[in-house]
Design a protein around this motif. Structure first.
Motif, mmCIF file in Angstrom:
data_model
loop_
_atom_site.group_PDB
_atom_site.id
_atom_site.type_symbol
_atom_site.label_atom_id
_atom_site.label_comp_id
_atom_site.label_asym_id
_atom_site.label_seq_id
_atom_site.Cartn_x
_atom_site.Cartn_y
_atom_site.Cartn_z
ATOM 1 N N GLY A 27 15.367 19.185 18.608
ATOM 2 C CA GLY A 27 16.158 19.880 19.599
ATOM 3 C C GLY A 27 15.301 20.826 20.402
ATOM 4 O O GLY A 27 14.072 20.845 20.283
ATOM 5 N N GLN A 28 15.949 21.646 21.201
ATOM 6 C CA GLN A 28 15.231 22.577 22.061
ATOM 7 C C GLN A 28 14.514 23.646 21.251
ATOM 8 O O GLN A 28 13.420 24.074 21.599
ATOM 9 N N ARG A 29 15.134 24.101 20.168
ATOM 10 C CA ARG A 29 14.506 25.132 19.347
ATOM 11 C C ARG A 29 13.207 24.611 18.731
ATOM 12 O O ARG A 29 12.187 25.301 18.727
ATOM 13 N N THR A 30 13.239 23.398 18.235
ATOM 14 C CA THR A 30 12.047 22.792 17.644
ATOM 15 C C THR A 30 10.949 22.665 18.692
ATOM 16 O O THR A 30 9.783 22.936 18.424
ATOM 17 N N GLN A 31 11.332 22.250 19.881
ATOM 18 C CA GLN A 31 10.361 22.101 20.958
ATOM 19 C C GLN A 31 9.768 23.456 21.350
ATOM 20 O O GLN A 31 8.568 23.572 21.611
ATOM 21 N N ALA A 32 10.595 24.504 21.367
ATOM 22 C CA ALA A 32 10.103 25.845 21.702
ATOM 23 C C ALA A 32 9.120 26.345 20.638
ATOM 24 O O ALA A 32 8.080 26.917 20.968
ATOM 25 N N VAL A 33 9.437 26.121 19.369
ATOM 26 C CA VAL A 33 8.533 26.542 18.292
ATOM 27 C C VAL A 33 7.215 25.782 18.386
ATOM 28 O O VAL A 33 6.137 26.358 18.213
ATOM 29 N N ARG A 34 7.285 24.497 18.696
ATOM 30 C CA ARG A 34 6.070 23.693 18.842
ATOM 31 C C ARG A 34 5.209 24.219 19.988
ATOM 32 O O ARG A 34 3.996 24.342 19.871
ATOM 33 N N ARG A 35 5.840 24.567 21.107
ATOM 34 C CA ARG A 35 5.086 25.088 22.248
ATOM 35 C C ARG A 35 4.449 26.433 21.926
ATOM 36 O O ARG A 35 3.314 26.699 22.317
ATOM 37 N N LEU A 38 1.457 25.772 19.811
ATOM 38 C CA LEU A 38 0.340 25.259 20.603
ATOM 39 C C LEU A 38 -0.326 26.372 21.407
ATOM 40 O O LEU A 38 -1.553 26.402 21.545
ATOM 41 N N LEU A 39 0.467 27.313 21.945
ATOM 42 C CA LEU A 39 -0.115 28.440 22.669
ATOM 43 C C LEU A 39 -0.948 29.318 21.739
ATOM 44 O O LEU A 39 -2.030 29.786 22.113
ATOM 45 N N LEU A 40 -0.453 29.540 20.529
ATOM 46 C CA LEU A 40 -1.205 30.323 19.548
ATOM 47 C C LEU A 40 -2.522 29.622 19.193
ATOM 48 O O LEU A 40 -3.583 30.255 19.141
ATOM 49 N N LEU A 41 -2.447 28.323 18.989
ATOM 50 C CA LEU A 41 -3.653 27.553 18.693
ATOM 51 C C LEU A 41 -4.623 27.589 19.867
ATOM 52 O O LEU A 41 -5.840 27.737 19.675
ATOM 53 N N LEU A 42 -4.113 27.484 21.077
ATOM 54 C CA LEU A 42 -4.957 27.548 22.265
ATOM 55 C C LEU A 42 -5.684 28.887 22.335
ATOM 56 O O LEU A 42 -6.885 28.949 22.609
ATOM 57 N N GLY A 43 -4.950 29.972 22.057
ATOM 58 C CA GLY A 43 -5.576 31.287 22.055
ATOM 59 C C GLY A 43 -6.667 31.395 21.008
ATOM 60 O O GLY A 43 -7.739 31.956 21.267
ATOM 61 N N LEU A 44 -6.420 30.863 19.821
ATOM 62 C CA LEU A 44 -7.417 30.892 18.752
ATOM 63 C C LEU A 44 -8.645 30.065 19.123
ATOM 64 O O LEU A 44 -9.777 30.457 18.843
ATOM 65 N N ILE A 45 -8.434 28.932 19.767
ATOM 66 C CA ILE A 45 -9.552 28.084 20.183
ATOM 67 C C ILE A 45 -10.404 28.805 21.234
ATOM 68 O O ILE A 45 -11.635 28.803 21.154
ATOM 69 N N VAL A 46 -9.741 29.418 22.218
ATOM 70 C CA VAL A 46 -10.487 30.137 23.255
ATOM 71 C C VAL A 46 -11.284 31.275 22.628
ATOM 72 O O VAL A 46 -12.457 31.474 22.945
ATOM 73 N N GLY A 75 -6.647 23.125 7.849
ATOM 74 C CA GLY A 75 -5.745 23.192 9.003
ATOM 75 C C GLY A 75 -5.549 21.835 9.650
ATOM 76 O O GLY A 75 -4.435 21.461 10.029
ATOM 77 N N LEU A 76 -6.635 21.074 9.775
ATOM 78 C CA LEU A 76 -6.528 19.737 10.356
ATOM 79 C C LEU A 76 -5.715 18.800 9.470
ATOM 80 O O LEU A 76 -4.975 17.951 9.974
ATOM 81 N N ALA A 77 -5.845 18.940 8.158
ATOM 82 C CA ALA A 77 -5.058 18.100 7.247
ATOM 83 C C ALA A 77 -3.567 18.386 7.413
ATOM 84 O O ALA A 77 -2.753 17.459 7.497
ATOM 85 N N VAL A 78 -3.202 19.655 7.503
ATOM 86 C CA VAL A 78 -1.793 20.020 7.687
ATOM 87 C C VAL A 78 -1.306 19.562 9.063
ATOM 88 O O VAL A 78 -0.205 19.024 9.203
ATOM 89 N N ALA A 79 -2.132 19.755 10.103
ATOM 90 C CA ALA A 79 -1.751 19.329 11.451
ATOM 91 C C ALA A 79 -1.585 17.812 11.520
ATOM 92 O O ALA A 79 -0.653 17.312 12.167
ATOM 93 N N PHE A 80 -2.466 17.078 10.852
ATOM 94 C CA PHE A 80 -2.345 15.621 10.847
ATOM 95 C C PHE A 80 -1.058 15.180 10.169
ATOM 96 O O PHE A 80 -0.365 14.285 10.653
ATOM 97 N N PHE A 81 -0.722 15.813 9.052
ATOM 98 C CA PHE A 81 0.523 15.477 8.366
ATOM 99 C C PHE A 81 1.720 15.764 9.279
ATOM 100 O O PHE A 81 2.646 14.965 9.364
ATOM 101 N N GLY A 82 1.687 16.884 9.982
ATOM 102 C CA GLY A 82 2.756 17.198 10.928
ATOM 103 C C GLY A 82 2.852 16.172 12.037
ATOM 104 O O GLY A 82 3.937 15.771 12.452
ATOM 105 N N PHE A 83 1.700 15.711 12.537
ATOM 106 C CA PHE A 83 1.672 14.681 13.570
ATOM 107 C C PHE A 83 2.269 13.372 13.059
ATOM 108 O O PHE A 83 3.041 12.712 13.758
ATOM 109 N N VAL A 84 1.919 13.007 11.842
ATOM 110 C CA VAL A 84 2.447 11.768 11.258
ATOM 111 C C VAL A 84 3.967 11.848 11.126
ATOM 112 O O VAL A 84 4.692 10.898 11.455
#
Length: 142
Positions: A27-35, A38-46, A75-84
């Motif tokens: 739903g929209q809430r799930t999509q908002a949490v995902r976004r 991703l913004l938090l991850l982007l900040g950490l990467i930068v 982190g990548l293992a958890v992210a991959f599981f989430g992607f799957v």
């Protein structure tokens, strides 16, 4: 509680959250949490690009992991599981839509029983003598 158990609890919580995501709807809430994630991850990467030598190592030590590379691997293992999990849910939903669409097309193209009886003179099911209605591909070719 040791530092090692802190990261273990966090990793287990992340895996359980991904598994829970498998069971709940989208739903929209799930999509908002995902976004937001991703913004938090982007900040950490930068930030890690700006100061690569300390970022991951310091974060890993704060969480009780020996090296920054190990933390990235976890982190990548958890992210991959989430992607799957997300991909599985998306394909299941698409499969359901295609099944419903195929059923709807089959029902729309089926001839009424009265027409079948008129053409064959019998109430039996279709035989090889009766030509089937045009297929979806034939209709698309027009």
């Amino acid at each position: 509680m040791s530092r090692q158990s802190v990261i273990q609890i966090l990793l287990i919580a992340a895996v359980l959250a991904s598994a829970w995501r498998l069971l709940v709807g989208t739903g929209q809430r799930t999509q908002a949490v995902r976004r937001l994630g991703l913004l938090l991850l982007l900040g950490l990467i930068v930030y890690s690009i700006i100061d690569p030598s300390k970022t991951w190592t310091n974060l890993a030590r704060a969480l009780g992991v020996g090296r920054g590379a190990d933390l990235i691997l976890y982190g990548l293992a958890v992210a991959f599981f989430g992607f799957v999990v997300t991909t599985y849910k998306r394909f299941r939903a698409m499969e359901t839509r295609y099944t419903r669409l195929a059923r709807r097309i089959a029902l729309d193209e089926a001839r009424p029983a009265a027409e079948h009886v008129r053409q064959t003179g019998t109430g039996e099911t279709l035989s090889a003598d009766v030509t089937p209605p045009p297929s979806v591909k034939a209709a698309d070719a027009d």
